[in-house]
Design a protein around this motif. Structure first.
Motif, PDB file in Angstrom:
ATOM      1  N   LEU A 155      14.181 -10.058  -5.487  1.00  6.99           N
ATOM      2  CA  LEU A 155      12.794  -9.856  -5.929  1.00  6.99           C
ATOM      3  C   LEU A 155      12.682  -8.825  -7.044  1.00  6.99           C
ATOM      4  CD1 LEU A 155      10.704 -10.017  -2.641  1.00  6.99           C
ATOM      5  CD2 LEU A 155      11.022 -11.768  -4.395  1.00  6.99           C
ATOM      6  N   ASP A 156      13.451  -7.753  -6.959  1.00  8.04           N
ATOM      7  CA  ASP A 156      13.326  -6.717  -7.992  1.00  8.04           C
ATOM      8  C   ASP A 156      13.966  -7.117  -9.321  1.00  8.04           C
ATOM      9  OD1 ASP A 156      15.966  -6.486  -7.186  1.00  8.04           O
ATOM     10  OD2 ASP A 156      15.946  -4.288  -7.122  1.00  8.04           O
ATOM     11  N   ARG A 157      14.552  -8.322  -9.391  1.00  9.40           N
ATOM     12  CA  ARG A 157      15.116  -8.834 -10.637  1.00  9.40           C
ATOM     13  C   ARG A 157      14.489 -10.165 -11.045  1.00  9.40           C
ATOM     14  NH1 ARG A 157      17.969  -6.273 -13.625  1.00  9.40           N
ATOM     15  NH2 ARG A 157      19.201  -8.017 -14.269  1.00  9.40           N
ATOM     16  N   SER A 158      13.586 -10.689 -10.235  1.00  8.87           N
ATOM     17  CA  SER A 158      12.972 -11.983 -10.501  1.00  8.87           C
ATOM     18  C   SER A 158      11.826 -11.844 -11.496  1.00  8.87           C
ATOM     19  CB  SER A 158      12.444 -12.586  -9.196  1.00  8.87           C
ATOM     20  OG  SER A 158      11.585 -13.675  -9.472  1.00  8.87           O
ATOM     21  N   ALA A 159      11.941 -12.527 -12.641  1.00 10.57           N
ATOM     22  CA  ALA A 159      10.868 -12.482 -13.645  1.00 10.57           C
ATOM     23  C   ALA A 159       9.566 -13.024 -13.057  1.00 10.57           C
ATOM     24  CB  ALA A 159      11.265 -13.270 -14.885  1.00 10.57           C
ATOM     25  N   LEU A 160       9.646 -14.096 -12.273  1.00  7.98           N
ATOM     26  CA  LEU A 160       8.437 -14.674 -11.672  1.00  7.98           C
ATOM     27  C   LEU A 160       7.743 -13.667 -10.766  1.00  7.98           C
ATOM     28  CD1 LEU A 160       9.745 -18.231 -10.752  1.00  7.98           C
ATOM     29  CD2 LEU A 160       8.199 -17.627 -12.622  1.00  7.98           C
ATOM     30  N   HIS A 161       8.509 -13.039  -9.912  1.00  9.57           N
ATOM     31  CA  HIS A 161       7.928 -12.067  -8.980  1.00  9.57           C
ATOM     32  C   HIS A 161       7.396 -10.844  -9.733  1.00  9.57           C
ATOM     33  CE1 HIS A 161       7.278  -9.734  -5.386  1.00  9.57           C
ATOM     34  NE2 HIS A 161       8.045  -8.781  -5.875  1.00  9.57           N
ATOM     35  N   LEU A 162       8.173 -10.348 -10.686  1.00 11.61           N
ATOM     36  CA  LEU A 162       7.754  -9.146 -11.415  1.00 11.61           C
ATOM     37  C   LEU A 162       6.513  -9.415 -12.272  1.00 11.61           C
ATOM     38  CD1 LEU A 162      11.272  -7.764 -12.342  1.00 11.61           C
ATOM     39  CD2 LEU A 162       9.692  -6.872 -10.613  1.00 11.61           C
ATOM     40  N   LEU A 163       6.416 -10.611 -12.866  1.00 20.05           N
ATOM     41  CA  LEU A 163       5.200 -10.947 -13.614  1.00 20.05           C
ATOM     42  C   LEU A 163       4.002 -11.019 -12.677  1.00 20.05           C
ATOM     43  CD1 LEU A 163       6.413 -13.555 -16.218  1.00 20.05           C
ATOM     44  CD2 LEU A 163       5.267 -11.391 -16.700  1.00 20.05           C
ATOM     45  N   HIS A 164       4.204 -11.571 -11.489  1.00 21.00           N
ATOM     46  CA  HIS A 164       3.117 -11.617 -10.498  1.00 21.00           C
ATOM     47  C   HIS A 164       2.681 -10.200 -10.129  1.00 21.00           C
ATOM     48  CE1 HIS A 164       0.745 -12.676  -7.019  1.00 21.00           C
ATOM     49  NE2 HIS A 164       1.500 -11.877  -6.293  1.00 21.00           N
ATOM     50  N   ARG A 165       3.632  -9.323  -9.886  1.00 25.25           N
ATOM     51  CA  ARG A 165       3.289  -7.937  -9.526  1.00 25.25           C
ATOM     52  C   ARG A 165       2.613  -7.220 -10.693  1.00 25.25           C
ATOM     53  NH1 ARG A 165       5.718  -5.530  -5.063  1.00 25.25           N
ATOM     54  NH2 ARG A 165       4.159  -3.967  -5.582  1.00 25.25           N
ATOM     55  N   ALA A 166       3.098  -7.458 -11.914  1.00 18.92           N
ATOM     56  CA  ALA A 166       2.466  -6.858 -13.096  1.00 18.92           C
ATOM     57  C   ALA A 166       1.044  -7.377 -13.254  1.00 18.92           C
ATOM     58  CB  ALA A 166       3.300  -7.145 -14.347  1.00 18.92           C
ATOM     59  N   GLN A 212      -0.919  -8.275 -10.824  1.00 18.72           N
ATOM     60  CA  GLN A 212      -1.710  -7.543  -9.831  1.00 18.72           C
ATOM     61  C   GLN A 212      -2.080  -6.157 -10.349  1.00 18.72           C
ATOM     62  OE1 GLN A 212       1.129  -7.833  -6.591  1.00 18.72           O
ATOM     63  NE2 GLN A 212      -0.250  -9.219  -5.472  1.00 18.72           N
ATOM     64  N   CYS A 213      -1.134  -5.488 -10.985  1.00 16.47           N
ATOM     65  CA  CYS A 213      -1.411  -4.159 -11.554  1.00 16.47           C
ATOM     66  C   CYS A 213      -2.489  -4.242 -12.635  1.00 16.47           C
ATOM     67  CB  CYS A 213      -0.139  -3.555 -12.150  1.00 16.47           C
ATOM     68  SG  CYS A 213       1.104  -3.098 -10.938  1.00 16.47           S
ATOM     69  N   ALA A 214      -2.403  -5.259 -13.486  1.00 13.19           N
ATOM     70  CA  ALA A 214      -3.385  -5.423 -14.559  1.00 13.19           C
ATOM     71  C   ALA A 214      -4.776  -5.654 -13.981  1.00 13.19           C
ATOM     72  CB  ALA A 214      -2.979  -6.583 -15.472  1.00 13.19           C
ATOM     73  N   PHE A 215      -4.880  -6.518 -12.980  1.00 10.39           N
ATOM     74  CA  PHE A 215      -6.186  -6.786 -12.376  1.00 10.39           C
ATOM     75  C   PHE A 215      -6.715  -5.553 -11.651  1.00 10.39           C
ATOM     76  CE2 PHE A 215      -5.342 -10.992 -13.641  1.00 10.39           C
ATOM     77  CZ  PHE A 215      -6.541 -11.668 -13.638  1.00 10.39           C
ATOM     78  N   ASN A 216      -5.834  -4.807 -11.002  1.00  9.61           N
ATOM     79  CA  ASN A 216      -6.276  -3.577 -10.340  1.00  9.61           C
ATOM     80  C   ASN A 216      -6.783  -2.561 -11.358  1.00  9.61           C
ATOM     81  OD1 ASN A 216      -5.716  -4.542  -7.780  1.00  9.61           O
ATOM     82  ND2 ASN A 216      -3.685  -3.632  -7.714  1.00  9.61           N
ATOM     83  N   ALA A 217      -6.107  -2.465 -12.499  1.00  5.33           N
ATOM     84  CA  ALA A 217      -6.561  -1.554 -13.555  1.00  5.33           C
ATOM     85  C   ALA A 217      -7.929  -1.987 -14.068  1.00  5.33           C
ATOM     86  CB  ALA A 217      -5.545  -1.503 -14.701  1.00  5.33           C
ATOM     87  N   PHE A 218      -8.106  -3.292 -14.252  1.00  5.61           N
ATOM     88  CA  PHE A 218      -9.385  -3.819 -14.723  1.00  5.61           C
ATOM     89  C   PHE A 218     -10.490  -3.528 -13.711  1.00  5.61           C
ATOM     90  CE2 PHE A 218     -12.647  -7.029 -15.177  1.00  5.61           C
ATOM     91  CZ  PHE A 218     -12.795  -7.176 -16.547  1.00  5.61           C
ATOM     92  N   TYR A 219     -10.249  -3.911 -12.449  1.00  5.50           N
ATOM     93  CA  TYR A 219     -11.287  -3.746 -11.429  1.00  5.50           C
ATOM     94  C   TYR A 219     -11.510  -2.290 -11.053  1.00  5.50           C
ATOM     95  CZ  TYR A 219     -11.849  -8.730 -10.713  1.00  5.50           C
ATOM     96  OH  TYR A 219     -12.138 -10.053 -10.884  1.00  5.50           O
ATOM     97  N   GLY A 220     -10.543  -1.442 -11.327  1.00  3.68           N
ATOM     98  CA  GLY A 220     -10.738  -0.024 -11.089  1.00  3.68           C
ATOM     99  C   GLY A 220     -11.664   0.599 -12.114  1.00  3.68           C
ATOM    100  N   SER A 221     -11.935  -0.157 -13.189  1.00  6.11           N
ATOM    101  CA  SER A 221     -12.740   0.368 -14.285  1.00  6.11           C
ATOM    102  C   SER A 221     -14.088  -0.312 -14.435  1.00  6.11           C
ATOM    103  CB  SER A 221     -11.982   0.188 -15.608  1.00  6.11           C
ATOM    104  OG  SER A 221     -10.760   0.853 -15.576  1.00  6.11           O
ATOM    105  N   ILE A 222     -14.214  -1.521 -13.961  1.00  2.00           N
ATOM    106  CA  ILE A 222     -15.420  -2.301 -14.234  1.00  2.00           C
ATOM    107  C   ILE A 222     -16.038  -2.774 -12.924  1.00  2.00           C
ATOM    108  CG2 ILE A 222     -14.348  -4.571 -14.454  1.00  2.00           C
ATOM    109  CD1 ILE A 222     -16.096  -4.929 -17.013  1.00  2.00           C
TER     110      ILE A 222
END
Length: 157
Positions: A14-25, A27-37
């Motif tokens: 998982l820590d080397r999977s592009a698919l998994h890491l893009l999914h986690r990234a 999630q981070c992007a959406f959390n950053a967005f929703y943390g602001s708006i």
């Protein structure tokens, strides 16, 4: 403390999977967005649809699908919801009676103006995790992947 067993040959870590890491990234992007708006105002997809319409006055839904990468049925639902909120207006295209031209209303321009600094701050917060010298390369790699979306879809069929 014992060492964790390594996955068998051919298994995805998982820590080397592009698919998994893009999914986690993602999630981070959406959390950053929703943390602001305020979620009640705009979702990330709604924001990007409004921004695209602002930049492409008279946009058709077909063009919005191409520019945003949002599938046709989801985009149709987003346009309908934004219309109900009074943020955009649809009118028949003069050149093609089957198509609609989509415009921002005054309320749509205002919602976008209000969201811009909040979204910019969220993006800056998200990218601040990266070393500054890697931000441009990161954006370029994401752009390369997203530009080749259709090719990736065809490869999976």
């Amino acid at each position: 403390m014992s060492e964790m067993p390594r996955p068998a040959e051919g298994n995805i870590e998982l820590d080397r999977s592009a698919l998994h890491l893009l999914h986690r990234a993602d999630q981070c992007a959406f959390n950053a967005f929703y943390g602001s708006i305020n979620r009640q105002v705009l979702t990330p997809r709604q924001y990007f649809v409004l921004a695209t319409i602002r930049d492409e006055a008279g946009a058709s839904q077909t063009m919005l699908v191409r520019r945003t990468g949002i599938d046709r049925s989801t985009l149709s639902d987003i346009v309908r919801r934004l219309g109900r909120k009074g943020l955009l207006a649809r009118e028949r295209n003069e050149n093609d009676a089957r198509a609609y031209s989509i415009q921002l209303t005054e309320a749509g321009h205002q919602a976008l103006d209000d969201a811009e600094p909040v979204v910019q701050a969220a993006e800056e917060r998200l990218l601040s995790i990266l070393p500054p010298e890697r931000v441009d390369e990161f954006r370029e790699n994401l752009r390369l992947i997203s530009e080749r979306r259709d090719e990736l879809i065809m490869m999976s069929e």
